[in-house]
Design a protein around this motif. Sequence first.
Motif, PDB file in Angstrom:
ATOM      1  N   ASP A  81     -13.222  25.409  -4.651  1.00  0.00           N
ATOM      2  CA  ASP A  81     -14.339  26.343  -4.581  1.00  0.00           C
ATOM      3  C   ASP A  81     -14.037  27.644  -5.321  1.00  0.00           C
ATOM      4  O   ASP A  81     -14.911  28.227  -5.962  1.00  0.00           O
ATOM      5  N   ARG A  82     -12.789  28.096  -5.227  1.00  0.00           N
ATOM      6  CA  ARG A  82     -12.435  29.373  -5.827  1.00  0.00           C
ATOM      7  C   ARG A  82     -12.140  29.251  -7.324  1.00  0.00           C
ATOM      8  O   ARG A  82     -12.581  30.073  -8.128  1.00  0.00           O
ATOM      9  N   ALA A  83     -11.360  28.240  -7.688  1.00  0.00           N
ATOM     10  CA  ALA A  83     -10.929  28.108  -9.078  1.00  0.00           C
ATOM     11  C   ALA A  83     -11.854  27.237  -9.914  1.00  0.00           C
ATOM     12  O   ALA A  83     -11.701  27.170 -11.132  1.00  0.00           O
ATOM     13  N   HIS A  84     -12.801  26.544  -9.271  1.00  0.00           N
ATOM     14  CA  HIS A  84     -13.747  25.657  -9.943  1.00  0.00           C
ATOM     15  C   HIS A  84     -13.044  24.523 -10.694  1.00  0.00           C
ATOM     16  O   HIS A  84     -13.532  24.049 -11.717  1.00  0.00           O
ATOM     17  N   THR A  85     -11.899  24.120 -10.193  1.00  0.00           N
ATOM     18  CA  THR A  85     -11.181  23.000 -10.780  1.00  0.00           C
ATOM     19  C   THR A  85     -10.220  22.448  -9.743  1.00  0.00           C
ATOM     20  O   THR A  85      -9.765  23.178  -8.850  1.00  0.00           O
ATOM     21  N   GLY A  86      -9.918  21.159  -9.887  1.00  0.00           N
ATOM     22  CA  GLY A  86      -8.905  20.549  -9.048  1.00  0.00           C
ATOM     23  C   GLY A  86      -7.718  20.062  -9.849  1.00  0.00           C
ATOM     24  O   GLY A  86      -6.813  19.428  -9.295  1.00  0.00           O
ATOM     25  N   GLU A  87      -7.706  20.352 -11.144  1.00  0.00           N
ATOM     26  CA  GLU A  87      -6.611  19.919 -12.003  1.00  0.00           C
ATOM     27  C   GLU A  87      -5.346  20.704 -11.669  1.00  0.00           C
ATOM     28  O   GLU A  87      -5.355  21.935 -11.633  1.00  0.00           O
ATOM     29  N   LEU A  88      -4.250  19.998 -11.453  1.00  0.00           N
ATOM     30  CA  LEU A  88      -3.013  20.644 -11.025  1.00  0.00           C
ATOM     31  C   LEU A  88      -2.509  21.647 -12.053  1.00  0.00           C
ATOM     32  O   LEU A  88      -2.008  22.723 -11.691  1.00  0.00           O
TER      33      LEU A  88
ATOM     34  N   ALA B 159       0.833  -1.214   0.000  1.00  0.00           N
ATOM     35  CA  ALA B 159       0.000   0.000   0.000  1.00  0.00           C
ATOM     36  C   ALA B 159       0.863   1.258   0.000  1.00  0.00           C
ATOM     37  O   ALA B 159       0.552   2.240  -0.684  1.00  0.00           O
ATOM     38  N   ILE B 160       1.955   1.228   0.764  1.00  0.00           N
ATOM     39  CA  ILE B 160       2.864   2.386   0.807  1.00  0.00           C
ATOM     40  C   ILE B 160       3.428   2.680  -0.576  1.00  0.00           C
ATOM     41  O   ILE B 160       3.414   3.822  -1.054  1.00  0.00           O
ATOM     42  N   LEU B 161       3.926   1.639  -1.239  1.00  0.00           N
ATOM     43  CA  LEU B 161       4.577   1.830  -2.533  1.00  0.00           C
ATOM     44  C   LEU B 161       3.574   2.147  -3.640  1.00  0.00           C
ATOM     45  O   LEU B 161       3.784   3.061  -4.444  1.00  0.00           O
ATOM     46  N   ILE B 162       2.477   1.397  -3.683  1.00  0.00           N
ATOM     47  CA  ILE B 162       1.497   1.613  -4.749  1.00  0.00           C
ATOM     48  C   ILE B 162       0.835   2.976  -4.601  1.00  0.00           C
ATOM     49  O   ILE B 162       0.632   3.698  -5.590  1.00  0.00           O
ATOM     50  N   GLY B 163       0.499   3.355  -3.366  1.00  0.00           N
ATOM     51  CA  GLY B 163      -0.086   4.668  -3.154  1.00  0.00           C
ATOM     52  C   GLY B 163       0.842   5.777  -3.633  1.00  0.00           C
ATOM     53  O   GLY B 163       0.409   6.737  -4.280  1.00  0.00           O
ATOM     54  N   ALA B 164       2.138   5.632  -3.344  1.00  0.00           N
ATOM     55  CA  ALA B 164       3.100   6.654  -3.756  1.00  0.00           C
ATOM     56  C   ALA B 164       3.268   6.699  -5.273  1.00  0.00           C
ATOM     57  O   ALA B 164       3.307   7.771  -5.881  1.00  0.00           O
ATOM     58  N   LEU B 165       3.361   5.528  -5.913  1.00  0.00           N
ATOM     59  CA  LEU B 165       3.544   5.493  -7.362  1.00  0.00           C
ATOM     60  C   LEU B 165       2.334   6.063  -8.093  1.00  0.00           C
ATOM     61  O   LEU B 165       2.481   6.774  -9.102  1.00  0.00           O
ATOM     62  N   VAL B 166       1.140   5.777  -7.594  1.00  0.00           N
ATOM     63  CA  VAL B 166      -0.061   6.336  -8.218  1.00  0.00           C
ATOM     64  C   VAL B 166      -0.095   7.852  -8.049  1.00  0.00           C
ATOM     65  O   VAL B 166      -0.481   8.584  -8.959  1.00  0.00           O
ATOM     66  N   CYS B 167       0.337   8.329  -6.876  1.00  0.00           N
ATOM     67  CA  CYS B 167       0.363   9.781  -6.640  1.00  0.00           C
ATOM     68  C   CYS B 167       1.278  10.499  -7.630  1.00  0.00           C
ATOM     69  O   CYS B 167       1.009  11.643  -8.015  1.00  0.00           O
ATOM     70  N   LEU B 168       2.359   9.847  -8.038  1.00  0.00           N
ATOM     71  CA  LEU B 168       3.282  10.475  -8.976  1.00  0.00           C
ATOM     72  C   LEU B 168       2.644  10.723 -10.337  1.00  0.00           C
ATOM     73  O   LEU B 168       3.148  11.537 -11.120  1.00  0.00           O
ATOM     74  N   ARG B 169       1.536  10.040 -10.621  1.00  0.00           N
ATOM     75  CA  ARG B 169       0.864  10.186 -11.918  1.00  0.00           C
ATOM     76  C   ARG B 169      -0.450  10.943 -11.821  1.00  0.00           C
ATOM     77  O   ARG B 169      -1.100  11.186 -12.843  1.00  0.00           O
ATOM     78  N   GLN B 170      -0.855  11.306 -10.611  1.00  0.00           N
ATOM     79  CA  GLN B 170      -2.148  11.977 -10.456  1.00  0.00           C
ATOM     80  C   GLN B 170      -2.085  13.420 -10.934  1.00  0.00           C
ATOM     81  O   GLN B 170      -1.107  14.121 -10.695  1.00  0.00           O
ATOM     82  N   THR B 171      -3.166  13.851 -11.570  1.00  0.00           N
ATOM     83  CA  THR B 171      -3.258  15.234 -12.051  1.00  0.00           C
ATOM     84  C   THR B 171      -4.392  15.999 -11.380  1.00  0.00           C
ATOM     85  O   THR B 171      -4.591  17.175 -11.704  1.00  0.00           O
ATOM     86  N   GLU B 172      -5.141  15.342 -10.465  1.00  0.00           N
ATOM     87  CA  GLU B 172      -6.248  16.005  -9.771  1.00  0.00           C
ATOM     88  C   GLU B 172      -5.925  16.083  -8.294  1.00  0.00           C
ATOM     89  O   GLU B 172      -5.487  15.100  -7.689  1.00  0.00           O
ATOM     90  N   LEU B 173      -6.127  17.244  -7.699  1.00  0.00           N
ATOM     91  CA  LEU B 173      -5.625  17.509  -6.350  1.00  0.00           C
ATOM     92  C   LEU B 173      -6.215  16.573  -5.307  1.00  0.00           C
ATOM     93  O   LEU B 173      -5.485  15.968  -4.517  1.00  0.00           O
ATOM     94  N   LYS B 174      -7.547  16.445  -5.260  1.00  0.00           N
ATOM     95  CA  LYS B 174      -8.163  15.633  -4.215  1.00  0.00           C
ATOM     96  C   LYS B 174      -7.848  14.149  -4.391  1.00  0.00           C
ATOM     97  O   LYS B 174      -7.682  13.426  -3.401  1.00  0.00           O
ATOM     98  N   ARG B 175      -7.750  13.680  -5.631  1.00  0.00           N
ATOM     99  CA  ARG B 175      -7.392  12.275  -5.842  1.00  0.00           C
ATOM    100  C   ARG B 175      -5.957  12.018  -5.405  1.00  0.00           C
ATOM    101  O   ARG B 175      -5.646  10.945  -4.864  1.00  0.00           O
ATOM    102  N   LEU B 176      -5.079  12.981  -5.621  1.00  0.00           N
ATOM    103  CA  LEU B 176      -3.697  12.814  -5.169  1.00  0.00           C
ATOM    104  C   LEU B 176      -3.645  12.703  -3.651  1.00  0.00           C
ATOM    105  O   LEU B 176      -2.964  11.817  -3.109  1.00  0.00           O
ATOM    106  N   ILE B 177      -4.367  13.567  -2.959  1.00  0.00           N
ATOM    107  CA  ILE B 177      -4.380  13.509  -1.494  1.00  0.00           C
ATOM    108  C   ILE B 177      -4.999  12.203  -1.023  1.00  0.00           C
ATOM    109  O   ILE B 177      -4.547  11.597  -0.045  1.00  0.00           O
ATOM    110  N   ALA B 178      -6.040  11.740  -1.733  1.00  0.00           N
ATOM    111  CA  ALA B 178      -6.690  10.488  -1.354  1.00  0.00           C
ATOM    112  C   ALA B 178      -5.730   9.312  -1.476  1.00  0.00           C
ATOM    113  O   ALA B 178      -5.626   8.466  -0.573  1.00  0.00           O
ATOM    114  N   TYR B 179      -5.014   9.232  -2.590  1.00  0.00           N
ATOM    115  CA  TYR B 179      -4.065   8.129  -2.751  1.00  0.00           C
ATOM    116  C   TYR B 179      -2.896   8.268  -1.778  1.00  0.00           C
ATOM    117  O   TYR B 179      -2.308   7.255  -1.362  1.00  0.00           O
ATOM    118  N   SER B 180      -2.532   9.490  -1.412  1.00  0.00           N
ATOM    119  CA  SER B 180      -1.488   9.647  -0.402  1.00  0.00           C
ATOM    120  C   SER B 180      -1.937   9.056   0.927  1.00  0.00           C
ATOM    121  O   SER B 180      -1.118   8.532   1.695  1.00  0.00           O
TER     122      SER B 180
END
Length: 515
Positions: free
Chosen positions: A373-380, A306-327
């Motif tokens: 809420d402010r930018a209406h997007t979570g895309e990095l 879980a530690i390794l897979i979560g980190a590797l997936v985070c390296l490819r995430q482009t959406e803020l909340k999904r990155l935090i979730a996988y972290s």
Amino acid sequence: MTVLLVATLAVPALGALAAALLPDRTGRVVGTVAAALAFLASVALAFGREPGGTGAIRPWHQLDVPWAPALDLRFHLGVDGISWPLVVLTTLLTLLCCGYTVWRVPVPGVDRPGVDPGGPAEEARPDDRGRYLVALLLAIEVGILGVFESLDLVLFFVFFEIVLLPMYAVIAVWGGPRRRAAATKFVLYTLFGSVLLLAGVFVVVAGAGTADLVTLTQRGGAGLGHGTQVVAFALLALAFAVKSPLWPLHTWLPDAHTEAPTVGSVILAGVLLKMGTYGLLRVAVGTVPGGARTLAPLLGVLATAAILIGALVCLRQTELKRLIAYSSVGHMGFVLLGIATLSATGFQAALVGNIAHGLLTGLLFFLAGALKDRAHTGELDRLGGLREVAPGLAGLLAFAAIGSLGLPGLAGFWGELFTVYAAVRHGGPLWMVLAVLAAVGGALAAAYFLRLLRRVTHGPAVNAVVGLRPTALAGAELVAWSPLVLLALAVGLAPSLVLALTAAPVHALVTAVTP
């Protein structure tokens, strides 16, 4: 002090009822007051402890009354050094979330055919449902606190289930464009875990003849055959792995976090996941230690994955909340690896890691919600240059990110350090390999959080953020976020704030686990 135990559950329950019945803004204010009273009651539980009552087998305070005498079930509540920090974390985050809703009620995302699901939320419109959101948050609080305070297995299961429907409603009603699908996935996974938990509880209670957690911990598995303990631990560990979540049972988490409103994500990451890790330590390891010893290597392997897979997936995430979730998958992997070592150092690493994750990831989701809420997007890529336009938000995001990657001096450092140390101290080729891989996962966490900061806070400002004012922080946001910042610093600089409380009960638990 037993009245305080009752108050931590009764006050938010009554507050939820009042919030749902009163007019909207009044209901939100009354609900927040109830959350504040519950927080004060939880803090007060640290006072008036009985001398010598800091062990896992003897709670600081407890309430033990008949519940179903014919079935020998009791309404048995209590707190000690293992559960009390989580109780306070729960009441604090609930208070901050309820207070946040007084300032701003989330608007459901677009969920209509023909409308871009990645677009901005629907325009705000008059809505009196904010009081129901506060009522649901308080109901969730009751369930989570009940889990941390229950000293009866059947009562534990009941409180474990109370959380399910309110969290489903929070996601399904106030979530993003795909909120209903995410809420349904959350329910299906959780129900699967609940079935396993019920089966595990039945095996333990039927074999031991009691549902009392204090008695079961004192026995250390005595009276239960080795095969029974292995089966019971497997069922309980799988049930808690769903909630933690442990790879490969984690796939509900990113969707739930991405679609949940800000306050839902904060509660989900901050304390709801801790129900799984706490249950694994208190219930699974505490009641069937023989099964824990047999299956601990497998748990350690899955936690490291879980530690390794979560980190590797985070390296490819482009959406803020999904990155935090996988972290969160990776961070909770460190907690589970600490528990898998079955050592005092590992248990304490898990407990301090739980608190650190609750503080820092709760702050990260508050910040992610504010940006979305402010930018209406979570895309990095559409949030670049934040430090030029909103330096306050950028600074807080940097603080939360470097705290989560394990910078010394902040709360996230100690849990990861002690977990790797506990795995090394465990000895043997397998645990040495797991320690090395976990350390690599920690380095990858630094990589993806620094990547996050490079893409969001640095570079030229893009269109999505150019409209943000330099003074983009509202007073209500500062009130909600400041306690998390201060506590992350306090635990990072003085980890004994948590470790001193857990030392005696952890020692008692390790004694019960040691053959």
